[in-house]
Design an enzyme around this catalytic site. Structure first.
Site, mmCIF file in Angstrom:
data_model
loop_
_atom_site.group_PDB
_atom_site.id
_atom_site.type_symbol
_atom_site.label_atom_id
_atom_site.label_comp_id
_atom_site.label_asym_id
_atom_site.label_seq_id
_atom_site.Cartn_x
_atom_site.Cartn_y
_atom_site.Cartn_z
ATOM 1 N N GLY A 23 -40.793 10.024 31.648
ATOM 2 C CA GLY A 23 -41.972 10.850 31.894
ATOM 3 C C GLY A 23 -42.486 10.585 33.297
ATOM 4 O O GLY A 23 -42.221 9.521 33.871
ATOM 5 N N GLN A 60 -48.686 10.277 40.013
ATOM 6 C CA GLN A 60 -47.669 9.315 40.468
ATOM 7 C C GLN A 60 -46.906 9.803 41.692
ATOM 8 O O GLN A 60 -46.201 9.018 42.335
ATOM 9 C CB GLN A 60 -46.672 9.008 39.339
ATOM 10 C CG GLN A 60 -47.300 8.233 38.183
ATOM 11 C CD GLN A 60 -46.270 7.949 37.121
ATOM 12 O OE1 GLN A 60 -45.996 8.799 36.280
ATOM 13 N NE2 GLN A 60 -45.677 6.760 37.161
ATOM 14 N N CYS A 83 -43.389 1.540 33.465
ATOM 15 C CA CYS A 83 -43.960 2.650 34.229
ATOM 16 C C CYS A 83 -43.290 2.678 35.593
ATOM 17 O O CYS A 83 -43.121 1.635 36.218
ATOM 18 C CB CYS A 83 -45.463 2.437 34.379
ATOM 19 S SG CYS A 83 -46.274 3.743 35.313
ATOM 20 N N LEU A 84 -42.904 3.865 36.049
ATOM 21 C CA LEU A 84 -42.213 3.971 37.340
ATOM 22 C C LEU A 84 -43.093 3.486 38.493
ATOM 23 O O LEU A 84 -42.583 3.081 39.530
ATOM 24 C CB LEU A 84 -41.757 5.413 37.586
ATOM 25 C CG LEU A 84 -40.682 5.937 36.618
ATOM 26 C CD1 LEU A 84 -40.350 7.391 36.927
ATOM 27 C CD2 LEU A 84 -39.433 5.080 36.647
ATOM 28 N N HIS A 104 -48.825 7.769 27.085
ATOM 29 C CA HIS A 104 -48.679 7.035 28.351
ATOM 30 C C HIS A 104 -48.930 7.964 29.543
ATOM 31 O O HIS A 104 -49.687 7.626 30.457
ATOM 32 C CB HIS A 104 -47.271 6.412 28.422
ATOM 33 C CG HIS A 104 -46.978 5.697 29.699
ATOM 34 N ND1 HIS A 104 -46.775 4.336 29.766
ATOM 35 C CD2 HIS A 104 -46.851 6.155 30.980
ATOM 36 C CE1 HIS A 104 -46.556 3.989 31.036
ATOM 37 N NE2 HIS A 104 -46.576 5.073 31.787
ATOM 38 N N GLU A 105 -48.313 9.157 29.514
ATOM 39 C CA GLU A 105 -48.467 10.092 30.645
ATOM 40 C C GLU A 105 -49.881 10.660 30.698
ATOM 41 O O GLU A 105 -50.456 10.833 31.780
ATOM 42 C CB GLU A 105 -47.434 11.216 30.564
ATOM 43 C CG GLU A 105 -45.974 10.760 30.603
ATOM 44 C CD GLU A 105 -45.660 9.821 31.763
ATOM 45 O OE1 GLU A 105 -46.281 9.948 32.842
ATOM 46 O OE2 GLU A 105 -44.814 8.924 31.581
ATOM 47 N N HIS A 121 -52.242 8.536 32.510
ATOM 48 C CA HIS A 121 -52.173 8.629 33.977
ATOM 49 C C HIS A 121 -53.177 9.664 34.505
ATOM 50 O O HIS A 121 -53.704 9.516 35.600
ATOM 51 C CB HIS A 121 -50.769 9.046 34.432
ATOM 52 C CG HIS A 121 -49.804 7.895 34.574
ATOM 53 N ND1 HIS A 121 -49.989 6.876 35.466
ATOM 54 C CD2 HIS A 121 -48.638 7.626 33.933
ATOM 55 C CE1 HIS A 121 -48.970 6.020 35.375
ATOM 56 N NE2 HIS A 121 -48.140 6.449 34.446
HETATM 57 NI NI NI Z 1 -46.397 5.504 33.863
#
Ligand code: NI
Length: 193
Positions: A45, A50, A105-106, A147-148, A151
């Protein structure tokens, strides 16, 4: 085009993102770039903040989890079609007993920690054509969305950890914000004072 992913410490990751309207400039290209960026980084995701856009948009693709290395269906075979674009999403219901799952998480490379979340959600959102949806998700799909969705509210998975756990991670998080990471994809760091 692959975009640099904002690393932990970038203020855009702490902002509450804004709703967007049909005709938002550059949206189609941004969505295409986000998919390219997510695949390049092997993510499931990716949220617009991000990549530096404080707008309510995230994408997911959990379809690789539907098959094993030999192409046979896994126990997550229902994730086969879980490739989606979510615009202006809002979780309107969350229910069930919270369960732990190791998240990453990226924007926070190299850290994975168990996070407790409820297993079932109802999400209101618009698709890439701005058609309205209200849809229930559960299990892994709900987890990725939660999770997304976080953000978009300026919340990172590390914010859900118990205080002691967070304190133990502080050094590692500081290192990431200063660019000390061996992530294999392009990150953008914010100089700290
Ligand atoms: Ni993340």
């Amino acid at each position: 085009m692959v975009l640099p992913i904002r690393a932990y410490g970038d203020p855009v990751l702490k902002k509450v993102a804004k709703d967007i309207e049909p005709g938002h400039p550059g949206l189609k290209q941004l969505i295409a770039d986000m998919f390219e960026t997510m695949y390049e980084a092997s993510g499931v995701g990716l949220a617009a903040p991000q990549v530096g856009h404080s707008i309510r948009l995230f994408i997911v693709d959990a379809s690789p989890f539907a098959e094993d290395d030999e192409g046979k269906p896994t126990e997550d075979a229902h994730l086969k079609d879980f490739k989606k674009v979510f615009i202006n999403p809002y979780i309107v219901e969350e229910e069930g007993e919270a369960w732990p799952f190791e998240e990453g998480c990226l924007s926070i490379p190299g850290i994975r920690e168990p996070v407790e979340r409820q297993p079932r959600i109802v999400l209101q959102y618009q698709d890439e054509r701005f058609k309205e949806h209200e849809e229930a998700f559960e299990g892994f799909a709900a987890r990725v969305i939660q999770h997304e969705h976080d953000h978009l509210d300026g919340v990172l998975f590390t914010d859900h950890l118990p205080p002691l756990r967070r304190r133990l991670l502080q050094g590692k998080l500081r290192d990431i914000s200063r660019g000390k990471t061996d992530a294999k994809y392009k990150l953008r760091f914010t100089p700290v004072k």
